[in-house]
Write an enzyme that holds these catalytic residues in place. Structure first.
Site, PDB file in Angstrom:
ATOM      1  N   ASP A 193       0.840  -1.195   0.000  1.00  0.00           N
ATOM      2  CA  ASP A 193       0.000   0.000   0.000  1.00  0.00           C
ATOM      3  C   ASP A 193       0.875   1.245   0.000  1.00  0.00           C
ATOM      4  O   ASP A 193       1.663   1.477   0.922  1.00  0.00           O
ATOM      5  CB  ASP A 193      -0.905   0.001   1.236  1.00  0.00           C
ATOM      6  CG  ASP A 193      -2.064   0.970   1.118  1.00  0.00           C
ATOM      7  OD1 ASP A 193      -1.830   2.118   0.678  1.00  0.00           O
ATOM      8  OD2 ASP A 193      -3.188   0.592   1.452  1.00  0.00           O
ATOM      9  N   SER A 198      -7.011   4.446  -1.380  1.00  0.00           N
ATOM     10  CA  SER A 198      -6.951   2.986  -1.334  1.00  0.00           C
ATOM     11  C   SER A 198      -8.301   2.329  -1.568  1.00  0.00           C
ATOM     12  O   SER A 198      -8.361   1.121  -1.804  1.00  0.00           O
ATOM     13  CB  SER A 198      -6.391   2.525   0.020  1.00  0.00           C
ATOM     14  OG  SER A 198      -5.046   2.910   0.149  1.00  0.00           O
ATOM     15  N   HIS A 226      -9.949  -2.015   6.940  1.00  0.00           N
ATOM     16  CA  HIS A 226      -9.362  -0.860   6.269  1.00  0.00           C
ATOM     17  C   HIS A 226      -9.640  -0.961   4.770  1.00  0.00           C
ATOM     18  O   HIS A 226     -10.025  -2.017   4.264  1.00  0.00           O
ATOM     19  CB  HIS A 226      -7.859  -0.806   6.558  1.00  0.00           C
ATOM     20  CG  HIS A 226      -7.270   0.557   6.461  1.00  0.00           C
ATOM     21  ND1 HIS A 226      -6.194   0.850   5.633  1.00  0.00           N
ATOM     22  CD2 HIS A 226      -7.587   1.723   7.078  1.00  0.00           C
ATOM     23  CE1 HIS A 226      -5.874   2.115   5.766  1.00  0.00           C
ATOM     24  NE2 HIS A 226      -6.706   2.673   6.627  1.00  0.00           N
ATOM     25  N   GLU A 276      -1.431  -7.858   2.112  1.00  0.00           N
ATOM     26  CA  GLU A 276      -1.138  -6.425   2.052  1.00  0.00           C
ATOM     27  C   GLU A 276      -0.100  -6.006   3.079  1.00  0.00           C
ATOM     28  O   GLU A 276      -0.241  -6.271   4.274  1.00  0.00           O
ATOM     29  CB  GLU A 276      -2.411  -5.612   2.299  1.00  0.00           C
ATOM     30  CG  GLU A 276      -2.157  -4.105   2.199  1.00  0.00           C
ATOM     31  CD  GLU A 276      -3.237  -3.259   2.850  1.00  0.00           C
ATOM     32  OE1 GLU A 276      -3.314  -2.059   2.499  1.00  0.00           O
ATOM     33  OE2 GLU A 276      -3.977  -3.763   3.714  1.00  0.00           O
ATOM     34  N   ASP A 297       2.095   2.618   3.639  1.00  0.00           N
ATOM     35  CA  ASP A 297       1.263   3.798   3.391  1.00  0.00           C
ATOM     36  C   ASP A 297       1.155   4.698   4.615  1.00  0.00           C
ATOM     37  O   ASP A 297       1.334   5.920   4.523  1.00  0.00           O
ATOM     38  CB  ASP A 297      -0.125   3.331   2.960  1.00  0.00           C
ATOM     39  CG  ASP A 297      -1.098   4.471   2.747  1.00  0.00           C
ATOM     40  OD1 ASP A 297      -0.946   5.197   1.749  1.00  0.00           O
ATOM     41  OD2 ASP A 297      -2.011   4.642   3.583  1.00  0.00           O
ATOM     42  N   HIS A 357       2.401   8.630   5.043  1.00  0.00           N
ATOM     43  CA  HIS A 357       1.498   9.722   5.441  1.00  0.00           C
ATOM     44  C   HIS A 357       2.086  10.522   6.600  1.00  0.00           C
ATOM     45  O   HIS A 357       1.823  11.718   6.730  1.00  0.00           O
ATOM     46  CB  HIS A 357       0.140   9.160   5.857  1.00  0.00           C
ATOM     47  CG  HIS A 357      -0.775   8.857   4.709  1.00  0.00           C
ATOM     48  ND1 HIS A 357      -1.094   9.786   3.737  1.00  0.00           N
ATOM     49  CD2 HIS A 357      -1.457   7.724   4.377  1.00  0.00           C
ATOM     50  CE1 HIS A 357      -1.920   9.243   2.864  1.00  0.00           C
ATOM     51  NE2 HIS A 357      -2.158   7.987   3.227  1.00  0.00           N
ATOM     52  N   ASP A 376      -1.256   0.105  -4.775  1.00  0.00           N
ATOM     53  CA  ASP A 376      -2.533   0.722  -5.116  1.00  0.00           C
ATOM     54  C   ASP A 376      -2.371   2.153  -5.601  1.00  0.00           C
ATOM     55  O   ASP A 376      -3.151   2.640  -6.415  1.00  0.00           O
ATOM     56  CB  ASP A 376      -3.488   0.670  -3.930  1.00  0.00           C
ATOM     57  CG  ASP A 376      -2.845   1.121  -2.617  1.00  0.00           C
ATOM     58  OD1 ASP A 376      -1.624   1.380  -2.601  1.00  0.00           O
ATOM     59  OD2 ASP A 376      -3.570   1.199  -1.602  1.00  0.00           O
ATOM     60  N   HIS A 377      -1.352   2.837  -5.115  1.00  0.00           N
ATOM     61  CA  HIS A 377      -1.115   4.229  -5.490  1.00  0.00           C
ATOM     62  C   HIS A 377       0.297   4.609  -5.070  1.00  0.00           C
ATOM     63  O   HIS A 377       0.987   3.850  -4.387  1.00  0.00           O
ATOM     64  CB  HIS A 377      -2.130   5.154  -4.820  1.00  0.00           C
ATOM     65  CG  HIS A 377      -2.206   4.970  -3.331  1.00  0.00           C
ATOM     66  ND1 HIS A 377      -1.216   5.388  -2.471  1.00  0.00           N
ATOM     67  CD2 HIS A 377      -3.142   4.380  -2.547  1.00  0.00           C
ATOM     68  CE1 HIS A 377      -1.526   5.074  -1.230  1.00  0.00           C
ATOM     69  NE2 HIS A 377      -2.694   4.452  -1.246  1.00  0.00           N
TER      70      HIS A 377
END
Length: 515
Positions: A77, A127, A190, A346, A351, A355, A392-393
Site C-alpha cells: 500500500d 486505497s 481498512h 497487504e 502507506d 502519510h 494501489d497508489h
C-alpha cells in the site's frame, strides 16, 4: 568468496547472478576470468557479463500458459517506485552492501508492467477506489468500496442499490470452489482488504459507530465481513482492527475497549456463522496462537492481532506476528483445498508511514513485504501458482541529490551539492506533509540540527499539511507464474483482476478455460 549468509537473505543479490553468469560465460572465453575481478564495477567486463546474463535469462524464459490453480496478490500500500529504489539502498547498508545494485525478491520476477491508478472522479487515487479497481475490474469514485462510479462518497442509498454493487476476485474464486484468504498489517476493515468483500459508500464506515448520523441504515464494513455473502465465506482473515468487532462496553484481552455502538459481538457471530456453514472455526489474537495453529484442525481462522493496525515492524514485540508469518500460515491452511486458492496479502503500513513522512518506517515495511513474498515463493509450486505484486497508489516521497554510492539513504545528500542557500538537504523528502519546518530569518531549517536516525523522524516536506498525500504516478506490477506475461506494458489498474481471472479460470469474463 561470496558471503552466503547475505545471499540467503530475502534480498536477491546480484552476486548470485554474477556467479552463474561467470560460470556460463567462462566456458566460452577463459580470458574473461583474468586476474581482474569481474565483481569490480570499474571493470568493463563486470557490466557486460551482467547485461549478457540478463539477456540470456530473458531469452530462455518460457511462457507459462497453464491454468493458475493458485493466485497470491501482494499489495504494498503506497509502495511507489521511489520507495522501491530507496528500500534497496536501505537494505544494502543493513547487509554491508552499497544497495543500489540489489533487487527485492519480487523485482526478480520475469514480467513487469505499469498500472494507471486514477479514480473516476479524482486524478490521485485513494486505497478505496484503487482497491475496487484491482479487485473487481471496475474503476470507482474516491472513498468508495465495491461500488461503481455511479455512487458518490457518502451516498448510503446508492450503496443499498444492488445495481451499483460490483464483486471481483474474492467472489469469483469462491464461486469456483477455491479457498480464499486475506492477510494485512492494517485493520482488516481498512480500505484495501475491505475492497475484497465489502460494498460501502464510504471507506470510513468500518464500524456502526462510524456512520455519520442516526437513521443512516447502511451496513458497516466489519458487519459485512461477518454477514456478507462474500465476506462470510472467506476462509482465512489475518490482521488488526479488533475494536470494530465488539461493543465499546467490552474489553479485549489487552484491556482495550471495543468501538461498536450496537452492542454486537461480531467475533461470536463469525464463529456461529462458520459453524452454520459446516466449518470448524478458530479465533486467535496473538502470534503464539498463530504459530502453533494446526492447519488440519480448523476449516476457517480469524486472527485479529491488534485493536487497531498492527504495530510497525520496527516497533513490534514478541506477541505481534510478522507479515511473513501470517502469509506462511495462510498458505498452509488454504493449500489444503484441492481446487486451489486466492490469497490477498497487504503490506499496509508502508502507506501509513509515508502519510507521517516517516521514511525509515516506510522503507522497512517495504522490506517486510519483500520478505513475505520470498516466504511465499518457498512454499508454492511456481508452475501452477500466479504471484502478482503491485501497489494501489504512489506517494510524494522523492529520491534526489548526487550522493556517493552506498551513502545513507536516510541522511543528507552530498554536501558538495548544497542548495543555493548553503544549507544541506535530505536525499529523501516529501512534496507535502507533517515534516514541514517553518523558516527562520528567511532561511530554511538546518537539517544538521536534526537526529535523522530517529525512528520517528519526520522527513522534510515542502508544503505543511497534517498528513502527506498520495501521488498520482503509475505503480509497478511484478508477475511470476502462469500467464504472468499478461502483466507487461502500461494499462489501467482495473485490468489486473481481469488478467488474474483469465489465468486462473474464474469470473464471468474471458478465461483460459473459455477459449
Amino acid at each position: 568468496m561470496l558471503n552466503l549468509k547475505i545471499c540467503r537473505t530475502f534480498l536477491f543479490l546480484l552476486c548470485v547472478v554474477y556467479s552463474n553468469g561467470r560460470n556460463l560465460l567462462a566456458n566460452k572465453d577463459d580470458n574473461l576470468l583474468s586476474s581482474r575481478s569481474l565483481f569490480d564495477e570499474k571493470n568493463k567486463d563486470h557490466w557486460k557479463i551482467q547485461a549478457q546474463w540478463t539477456l540470456r535469462t530473458k531469452l530462455d524464459a518460457p511462457l507459462n500458459t497453464k491454468v493458475a490453480k493458485n493466485v497470491i496478490l501482494f499489495l504494498g500500500d503506497g509502495m511507489s517506485i521511489p520507495t522501491l529504489a530507496a528500500t534497496r539502498v536501505y537494505l544494502g547498508r543493513k547487509y554491508g552492501q552499497t544497495g543500489e545494485e540489489l533487487k527485492l525478491s519480487f523485482e526478480t520476477f520475469p514480467f513487469t508492467g505499469l498500472a494507471k491508478t486514477y479514480c473516476v472522479d479524482h486524478n490521485v487515487a485513494d486505497s478505496a477506489c484503487s482497491g475496487t479497481a484491482y479487485f473487481s475490474g471496475v474503476k470507482a469514485n474516491s472513498g468508495t468500496l465495491g461500488l461503481s462510479g455511479a455512487v458518490k462518497r457518502g451516498d448510503c442509498e446508492g450503496q443499498k442499490d444492488s445495481d451499483n454493487a460490483v464483486t471481483g476476485l474474492m467472489d469469483w474464486a469462491q464461486r469456483a470452489g477455491k479457498s480464499t484468504g486475506i492477510v494485512t498489517t492494517t485493520r482488516v476493515t481498512h480500505a484495501s482488504p475491505a475492497a475484497a468483500y465489502a460494498h460501502s459508500a464510504d471507506r470510513k464506515w468500518e464500524a456502526d459507530a462510524d456512520l455519520p448520523r442516526q437513521g443512516l441504515r447502511c451496513e458497516d464494513i466489519a458487519s459485512q465481513l461477518v454477514r456478507g455473502r462474500v465476506g462470510s465465506h472467506i476462509d482465512v482473515v489475518f490482521g488488526g482492527g479488533r475494536k470494530n468487532f465488539y461493543s465499546r462496553k467490552d474489553k479485549d484481552a489487552n484491556g482495550n475497549f471495543g468501538y461498536r455502538k450496537d452492542g454486537r459481538n461480531l467475533i461470536r457471530e463469525w464463529l456461529a456463522k462458520k459453524e452454520s456453514q459446516g466449518v470448524y472455526p478458530k479465533y486467535i489474537e496473538n502470534r503464539r496462537d498463530l504459530l502453533k495453529l494446526d492447519k488440519k484442525q480448523y476449516g476457517s481462522v480469524l486472527g485479529l492481532f491488534a485493536s487497531d493496525h498492527l504495530p510497525y515492524n520496527l516497533e513490534a514485540d514478541i506477541d505481534d506476528p510478522s507479515l511473513s508469518e501470517m502469509t506462511q500460515k495462510a498458505i498452509e491452511i488454504l493449500s489444503q483445498n484441492q481446487n486451489g486458492y486466492f490469497l490477498f496479502v497487504e503490506g499496509g503500513r508502508i502507506d501509513t508511514a509515508h502519510h507521517e513522512t516517516k521514511a525509515q518506517k516506510a522503507l522497512d515495511e517495504t522490506a517486510e513485504l519483500a520478505k513475505a513474498v520470498e516466504a511465499a515463493l518457498r512454499m508454492v509450486d511456481p508452475d501452477n501458482t500466479l504471484i502478482v505484486v503491485t501497489s494501489d497508489h504512489s506517494h510524494t516521497m522523492s529520491y534526489s541529490g548526487y550522493s556517493k554510492r552506498g551513502s545513507d539513504i536516510l541522511g543528507l545528500a552530498n554536501v558538495k551539492y548544497n542548495a543555493s542557500d548553503n544549507l544541506p538537504y535530505s536525499t529523501l523528502s516529501y512534496a507535502n506533509g507533517p515534516g514541514y519546518k517553518p523558516h527562520s530569518d528567511f532561511k530554511r531549517h538546518n537539517l544538521m540540527l536534526d537526529d535523522m536516525n530517529n525512528l520517528n523522524y519526520t522527513f522534510p516536506s515542502m508544503v505543511p499539511i497534517a498528513r502527506e498525500t498520495h501521488g498520482g504516478d503509475d505503480v509497478a506490477v511484478f508477475a511470476k507464474g502462469p500467464w504472468a506475461h499478461l502483466f507487461t506494458g502500461n494499462y489501467e489498474q482495473n485490468f489486473i483482476p481481469h488478467a488474474i481471472a483469465y489465468a486462473s479460470c474464474i469470473g464471468p469474463g474471458l478465461t483460459k478455460c473459455k477459449l
